[in-house]
Design a protein around this motif. Structure first.
Motif, PDB file in Angstrom:
ATOM      1  N   LEU A   1       4.501  17.282 -25.288  1.00 36.38           N
ATOM      2  CA  LEU A   1       4.828  18.551 -24.245  1.00 36.38           C
ATOM      3  C   LEU A   1       6.395  18.566 -24.776  1.00 36.38           C
ATOM      4  N   PHE A   2       7.025  17.346 -24.673  1.00 33.22           N
ATOM      5  CA  PHE A   2       8.456  17.435 -24.690  1.00 33.22           C
ATOM      6  C   PHE A   2       8.863  17.677 -26.177  1.00 33.22           C
ATOM      7  N   LEU A   3       7.981  17.201 -27.111  1.00 33.92           N
ATOM      8  CA  LEU A   3       8.272  17.545 -28.772  1.00 33.92           C
ATOM      9  C   LEU A   3       7.933  18.914 -28.914  1.00 33.92           C
ATOM     10  N   THR A   4       6.823  19.550 -28.472  1.00 32.35           N
ATOM     11  CA  THR A   4       6.546  20.858 -28.506  1.00 32.35           C
ATOM     12  C   THR A   4       7.681  21.843 -28.004  1.00 32.35           C
ATOM     13  N   TYR A   5       8.337  21.414 -26.938  1.00 36.93           N
ATOM     14  CA  TYR A   5       9.307  22.163 -26.336  1.00 36.93           C
ATOM     15  C   TYR A   5      10.641  22.222 -27.105  1.00 36.93           C
ATOM     16  N   MET A   6      11.076  20.976 -27.767  1.00 37.93           N
ATOM     17  CA  MET A   6      11.979  20.637 -28.684  1.00 37.93           C
ATOM     18  C   MET A   6      12.028  21.709 -30.018  1.00 37.93           C
ATOM     19  N   ILE A   7      10.530  21.502 -30.606  1.00 42.25           N
ATOM     20  CA  ILE A   7      10.652  22.441 -31.817  1.00 42.25           C
ATOM     21  C   ILE A   7      10.649  23.918 -31.399  1.00 42.25           C
ATOM     22  N   ALA A   8      10.100  24.390 -30.252  1.00 46.53           N
ATOM     23  CA  ALA A   8       9.963  25.755 -29.867  1.00 46.53           C
ATOM     24  C   ALA A   8      11.595  26.247 -29.540  1.00 46.53           C
TER      25      ALA A   8
ATOM     26  N   GLY B   1      18.516  25.728 -44.251  1.00 45.01           N
ATOM     27  CA  GLY B   1      19.215  24.459 -44.691  1.00 45.01           C
ATOM     28  C   GLY B   1      19.144  23.570 -43.997  1.00 45.01           C
ATOM     29  N   GLU B   2      20.318  23.920 -43.028  1.00 48.50           N
ATOM     30  CA  GLU B   2      20.562  22.860 -41.932  1.00 48.50           C
ATOM     31  C   GLU B   2      19.379  22.679 -40.914  1.00 48.50           C
ATOM     32  N   GLY B   3      18.505  23.789 -40.591  1.00 46.41           N
ATOM     33  CA  GLY B   3      17.541  23.865 -39.734  1.00 46.41           C
ATOM     34  C   GLY B   3      16.553  22.876 -40.330  1.00 46.41           C
ATOM     35  N   ILE B   4      16.159  23.055 -41.448  1.00 47.68           N
ATOM     36  CA  ILE B   4      15.239  22.009 -42.059  1.00 47.68           C
ATOM     37  C   ILE B   4      15.687  20.654 -41.902  1.00 47.68           C
ATOM     38  N   THR B   5      16.759  20.398 -42.354  1.00 52.40           N
ATOM     39  CA  THR B   5      17.499  18.999 -42.409  1.00 52.40           C
ATOM     40  C   THR B   5      17.162  18.269 -40.906  1.00 52.40           C
ATOM     41  N   PHE B   6      17.920  19.257 -40.146  1.00 56.63           N
ATOM     42  CA  PHE B   6      17.683  18.604 -38.654  1.00 56.63           C
ATOM     43  C   PHE B   6      16.245  18.447 -38.002  1.00 56.63           C
ATOM     44  N   LEU B   7      15.436  19.653 -38.417  1.00 52.92           N
ATOM     45  CA  LEU B   7      14.025  19.409 -37.857  1.00 52.92           C
ATOM     46  C   LEU B   7      13.344  18.236 -38.397  1.00 52.92           C
ATOM     47  N   LEU B   8      13.536  18.079 -39.988  1.00 53.71           N
ATOM     48  CA  LEU B   8      12.914  16.775 -40.593  1.00 53.71           C
ATOM     49  C   LEU B   8      13.418  15.681 -39.966  1.00 53.71           C
TER      50      LEU B   8
ATOM     51  N   PHE C   1      14.751  15.021 -37.066  1.00 51.88           N
ATOM     52  CA  PHE C   1      14.212  15.055 -35.493  1.00 51.88           C
ATOM     53  C   PHE C   1      12.702  14.551 -35.683  1.00 51.88           C
ATOM     54  N   LEU C   2      12.001  14.973 -36.615  1.00 50.27           N
ATOM     55  CA  LEU C   2      10.596  14.717 -36.526  1.00 50.27           C
ATOM     56  C   LEU C   2      10.308  13.279 -37.072  1.00 50.27           C
ATOM     57  N   LEU C   3      11.263  12.914 -38.005  1.00 50.84           N
ATOM     58  CA  LEU C   3      11.160  11.367 -38.214  1.00 50.84           C
ATOM     59  C   LEU C   3      11.505  10.611 -37.102  1.00 50.84           C
ATOM     60  N   GLY C   4      12.526  10.855 -36.500  1.00 50.92           N
ATOM     61  CA  GLY C   4      12.994  10.044 -34.984  1.00 50.92           C
ATOM     62  C   GLY C   4      11.729  10.212 -34.289  1.00 50.92           C
ATOM     63  N   ALA C   5      11.228  11.305 -34.049  1.00 48.46           N
ATOM     64  CA  ALA C   5      10.237  11.513 -32.865  1.00 48.46           C
ATOM     65  C   ALA C   5       9.080  10.456 -33.628  1.00 48.46           C
ATOM     66  N   ILE C   6       8.596  10.621 -34.643  1.00 48.71           N
ATOM     67  CA  ILE C   6       7.376   9.627 -35.149  1.00 48.71           C
ATOM     68  C   ILE C   6       7.769   8.329 -34.613  1.00 48.71           C
ATOM     69  N   TYR C   7       8.972   8.192 -35.209  1.00 48.59           N
ATOM     70  CA  TYR C   7       9.267   6.376 -34.942  1.00 48.59           C
ATOM     71  C   TYR C   7       9.302   5.984 -33.497  1.00 48.59           C
ATOM     72  N   VAL C   8       9.743   6.881 -32.706  1.00 47.72           N
ATOM     73  CA  VAL C   8       9.821   6.833 -31.302  1.00 47.72           C
ATOM     74  C   VAL C   8       8.486   6.574 -30.750  1.00 47.72           C
ATOM     75  N   TYR C   9       7.657   7.332 -31.128  1.00 43.23           N
ATOM     76  CA  TYR C   9       6.274   7.430 -30.735  1.00 43.23           C
ATOM     77  C   TYR C   9       5.497   6.231 -31.307  1.00 43.23           C
ATOM     78  N   ARG C  10       5.698   5.905 -32.302  1.00 40.03           N
ATOM     79  CA  ARG C  10       5.272   4.491 -32.992  1.00 40.03           C
ATOM     80  C   ARG C  10       5.586   3.296 -32.262  1.00 40.03           C
TER      81      ARG C  10
END
Ligand code: ADP
Length: 326
Positions: free
Chosen positions: A20-27, A78-85, A87-96
């Motif tokens: 839920l938190f991740l979806t909110y952040m992406i939205a 460009g900046e958005g995609i970099t931040f999003l990537l 952010f997602l990498l960090g999120a995957i790391y935290v989840y694992r």
């Protein structure tokens, strides 16, 4: 509600909150992009309004405004995609890491239950044996039998506490290394002898080469062999023999323990050397254990710059091979 259901619910709750938190952040992220883009368009529109239609440089000015607008759009993307990537990498790391922590906490809980059980049983048996010896008038044979049983229980306690103590010492890097040249053949023979005293009904086929020397720590090597032999004994039917070989090749020494037990599924092989890890679930497992034995074996082989490997025995069973390099 039992512990297992509670644990599954906790895992579900953590996962739901996380997603839920991740979806909110992406939205929120997408919303920011849309807002910025809207602002960009509005700025461009205001700039366009400032240009006079009669201005001879209208084309050049329009192009400049459009270029600026396009540059800004590219910058946001460009900046958005970099931040999003990132952010997602960090999120995957935290989840694992979170899942790993939960699994670890679960294994630790199992370990605590197992240790409590493993500690209480020998103490209770020894207590009962000693009480019987005190209160009842037994003949010498019966007395000896009870004393022998009590001695075996204290050996069990001793090996359990050694495993726990050494694990924490090696984990914290507090183990006082006392490496010296040791006669591995002799240590292997002693370990087999004491193993056969503990389990006289188990057949043990051994092939031990004479005078094999390594630089090592006798206590740790003894523990390594004991843990491998104890596992072979625990996980193979009593009718099946255990095989132990010690052989020296050109520049390696191999210690091999083979059994014809249940074997270890291929997808579990990497995990069994982890701390507290036990194959299967606590509900279906029949054997006693703490999940420390193989973790300690791995630590001990690392300590000796050696290597421990697991392979399948034929038709069934496990082969543990420890390779020392000389
Ligand atoms: P435990 O105290 O549970 O025996 P170990 O760390 O020694 O802990 O072993 C980890 C797991 O690996 C065991 O729970 C068991 O499932 C599996 N295992 C270890 N040795 C053997 C073996 N010789 N045969 C089959 N399974 C084994």
């Amino acid at each position: 509600m039992n512990w297992r259901t509670l644990k599954i619910n906790k895992l579900k709750l953590v996962s739901i909150i996380y997603w839920l938190f991740l979806t909110y952040m992406i939205a929120a992220f997408i919303w920011w992009y849309v807002s910025l883009q809207k602002q960009n368009n509005e700025i461009a529109a205001i700039k366009f309004q400032t240009i006079q239609l009669s201005d001879p440089a209208i084309v050049a000015k329009t192009n400049t405004i459009q270029d600026f607008q396009l540059r800004k759009t590219k910058q946001f993307i460009g900046e958005g995609i970099t931040f999003l990537l990132l952010f997602l990498l960090g999120a995957i790391y935290v989840y694992r890491s979170l899942l790993k922590q939960l699994r670890y906490a679960d294994q630790q809980q199992n370990f605590m239950m197992a240790v409590t059980h493993e500690l209480k049983t020998p103490i209770a048996i020894s207590h009962l044996n000693l009480e019987t010896l005190l209160k009842r008038d037994l003949d010498t044979t019966q007395q000896l039998k009870l004393l022998e049983a009590t001695l075996n229980e204290t050996k069990r306690l001793d090996s359990l506490s050694t495993n726990i103590l050494l694990t924490s010492q090696l984990d914290m890097g507090q183990y006082e290394a006392n490496k010296q040249e040791i006669d591995l053949s002799q240590i292997v023979r002693q370990s087999i002898k004491s193993f056969q005293e503990r389990y006289p009904l188990r057949k043990c086929n051994t092939m031990v080469q004479d005078a094999v020397y390594i630089q090592g720590e006798p206590l740790l090597i003894q523990l390594l062999i004991n843990n491998l032999l104890d596992n072979a004994n625990k996980y193979a039917p009593i009718s099946e023999a255990i095989h132990l070989n010690l052989q020296s090749n050109h520049n390696t020494i191999q210690l091999i323990v083979k059994d014809n037990g249940m074997g270890i599924p291929v997808d579990e092989r990497a995990k069994i050397f982890e701390k507290f890890y036990r194959v299967g679930s606590e509900n279906t497992r029949a054997t006693k254990g703490t999940g420390l034995g193989l973790y300690l074996c791995k630590k001990i082989t690392d300590f000796h710059s050696a290597n421990i490997q697991l392979s399948s025995n034929q038709p069934i069973g496990s082969i543990f091979t420890v390779t020392f390099y000389i």
